[in-house]
Design a protein around this motif. Structure first.
Motif, PDB file in Angstrom:
ATOM      1  N   ARG A  99       0.831  -1.213   0.000  1.00 48.54           N
ATOM      2  CA  ARG A  99       0.000   0.000   0.000  1.00 48.54           C
ATOM      3  C   ARG A  99       0.861   1.258   0.000  1.00 48.54           C
ATOM      4  NH1 ARG A  99      -5.267   2.132   0.962  1.00 48.54           N
ATOM      5  NH2 ARG A  99      -4.880   4.329   0.596  1.00 48.54           N
ATOM      6  N   SER A 100       1.902   1.281   0.853  1.00 51.52           N
ATOM      7  CA  SER A 100       2.779   2.452   0.922  1.00 51.52           C
ATOM      8  C   SER A 100       3.462   2.697  -0.414  1.00 51.52           C
ATOM      9  CB  SER A 100       3.831   2.274   2.018  1.00 51.52           C
ATOM     10  OG  SER A 100       3.235   2.322   3.282  1.00 51.52           O
ATOM     11  N   LEU A 101       3.923   1.625  -1.055  1.00 54.79           N
ATOM     12  CA  LEU A 101       4.596   1.777  -2.345  1.00 54.79           C
ATOM     13  C   LEU A 101       3.619   2.249  -3.421  1.00 54.79           C
ATOM     14  CD1 LEU A 101       7.009  -1.257  -2.252  1.00 54.79           C
ATOM     15  CD2 LEU A 101       7.621   1.170  -2.163  1.00 54.79           C
ATOM     16  N   ALA A 102       2.391   1.769  -3.391  1.00 54.59           N
ATOM     17  CA  ALA A 102       1.389   2.234  -4.362  1.00 54.59           C
ATOM     18  C   ALA A 102       1.124   3.722  -4.167  1.00 54.59           C
ATOM     19  CB  ALA A 102       0.104   1.426  -4.223  1.00 54.59           C
ATOM     20  N   ASP A 103       0.968   4.164  -2.918  1.00 56.43           N
ATOM     21  CA  ASP A 103       0.750   5.582  -2.640  1.00 56.43           C
ATOM     22  C   ASP A 103       1.961   6.409  -3.064  1.00 56.43           C
ATOM     23  OD1 ASP A 103      -1.721   4.946  -1.565  1.00 56.43           O
ATOM     24  OD2 ASP A 103      -1.047   5.118   0.526  1.00 56.43           O
ATOM     25  N   TRP A 104       3.151   5.900  -2.774  1.00 54.48           N
ATOM     26  CA  TRP A 104       4.400   6.586  -3.134  1.00 54.48           C
ATOM     27  C   TRP A 104       4.494   6.765  -4.642  1.00 54.48           C
ATOM     28  CZ3 TRP A 104       8.451   9.346  -1.778  1.00 54.48           C
ATOM     29  CH2 TRP A 104       9.590   9.318  -2.565  1.00 54.48           C
ATOM     30  N   ARG A 105       4.258   5.695  -5.379  1.00 55.34           N
ATOM     31  CA  ARG A 105       4.388   5.759  -6.839  1.00 55.34           C
ATOM     32  C   ARG A 105       3.335   6.689  -7.444  1.00 55.34           C
ATOM     33  NH1 ARG A 105       6.266  -0.111  -6.209  1.00 55.34           N
ATOM     34  NH2 ARG A 105       8.508   0.176  -6.447  1.00 55.34           N
ATOM     35  N   LYS A 106       2.150   6.737  -6.860  1.00 57.43           N
ATOM     36  CA  LYS A 106       1.123   7.667  -7.337  1.00 57.43           C
ATOM     37  C   LYS A 106       1.567   9.110  -7.100  1.00 57.43           C
ATOM     38  CE  LYS A 106      -3.777   8.856  -6.970  1.00 57.43           C
ATOM     39  NZ  LYS A 106      -3.609   9.812  -8.012  1.00 57.43           N
ATOM     40  N   LEU A 107       2.126   9.379  -5.939  1.00 58.07           N
ATOM     41  CA  LEU A 107       2.637  10.720  -5.645  1.00 58.07           C
ATOM     42  C   LEU A 107       3.721  11.108  -6.655  1.00 58.07           C
ATOM     43  CD1 LEU A 107       2.730  13.136  -3.598  1.00 58.07           C
ATOM     44  CD2 LEU A 107       4.619  11.914  -2.535  1.00 58.07           C
ATOM     45  N   MET A 108       4.636  10.203  -6.935  1.00 57.02           N
ATOM     46  CA  MET A 108       5.711  10.493  -7.882  1.00 57.02           C
ATOM     47  C   MET A 108       5.154  10.766  -9.273  1.00 57.02           C
ATOM     48  SD  MET A 108       8.483  10.432  -6.127  1.00 57.02           S
ATOM     49  CE  MET A 108       7.427  11.120  -4.867  1.00 57.02           C
ATOM     50  N   LEU A 113       7.634  13.539 -10.544  1.00 57.48           N
ATOM     51  CA  LEU A 113       8.911  13.461  -9.832  1.00 57.48           C
ATOM     52  C   LEU A 113       9.686  12.204 -10.200  1.00 57.48           C
ATOM     53  CD1 LEU A 113       7.590  14.555  -6.349  1.00 57.48           C
ATOM     54  CD2 LEU A 113       8.890  15.945  -7.962  1.00 57.48           C
ATOM     55  N   ASN A 114       9.145  11.374 -11.052  1.00 56.74           N
ATOM     56  CA  ASN A 114       9.795  10.114 -11.406  1.00 56.74           C
ATOM     57  C   ASN A 114      10.576  10.210 -12.718  1.00 56.74           C
ATOM     58  OD1 ASN A 114       7.519  10.449 -12.914  1.00 56.74           O
ATOM     59  ND2 ASN A 114       6.708   8.414 -12.604  1.00 56.74           N
ATOM     60  N   ARG A 115      11.158  11.340 -12.948  1.00 58.78           N
ATOM     61  CA  ARG A 115      11.938  11.522 -14.183  1.00 58.78           C
ATOM     62  C   ARG A 115      13.419  11.413 -13.913  1.00 58.78           C
ATOM     63  NH1 ARG A 115      11.589  17.853 -14.109  1.00 58.78           N
ATOM     64  NH2 ARG A 115      10.251  17.947 -12.370  1.00 58.78           N
TER      65      ARG A 115
END
Length: 115
Positions: A99-108, A113-115
């Protein structure tokens, strides 16, 4: 990446404190709580990442914090980074990593920010 506060509020219920007025219907206390929760989530998520992904995540966190400084002020950035430090300094419960990783990746993704 402009007008970050409303986007964060939609994603996390609320975001951080600043010298600026929060959008209508929001309180400074709600913004503080939201930024704190967001920082705690980010700290947990980064601990859940494989070691090879952590340097990129740390760069994204710095970019996100600089956005907070620019758009919401130093108090908001401090609130987020303090909560991130707290979230990343505790032993993590791996059952919540997905869940934390899914939320993190959505934020990025939401804030490019994921560039």
């Amino acid at each position: 990446m402009r007008f970050l506060a409303p986007a964060l509020l939609a994603a996390c219920i609320a975001t951080g404190a600043s010298a600026q007025q929060p959008p209508a219907g929001l309180t400074v206390e709600g913004l503080d709580r939201g930024l704190t929760n967001l920082g705690l989530m980010a700290g947990h998520a980064v601990q859940c990442l494989p070691e090879a992904e952590k340097p990129a995540a740390q760069r994204a966190l710095l970019a996100f914090n600089s956005i907070l400084i620019a758009e919401m002020g130093a108090n908001a950035a401090f609130r987020f980074s303090s909560a991130y430090g707290a979230g990343s300094s505790h032993e993590i419960d791996r059952q919540f990593c997905e869940r934390s990783l899914a939320d993190w990746r959505k934020l990025m993704q939401d804030h490019n920010l994921n560039r």
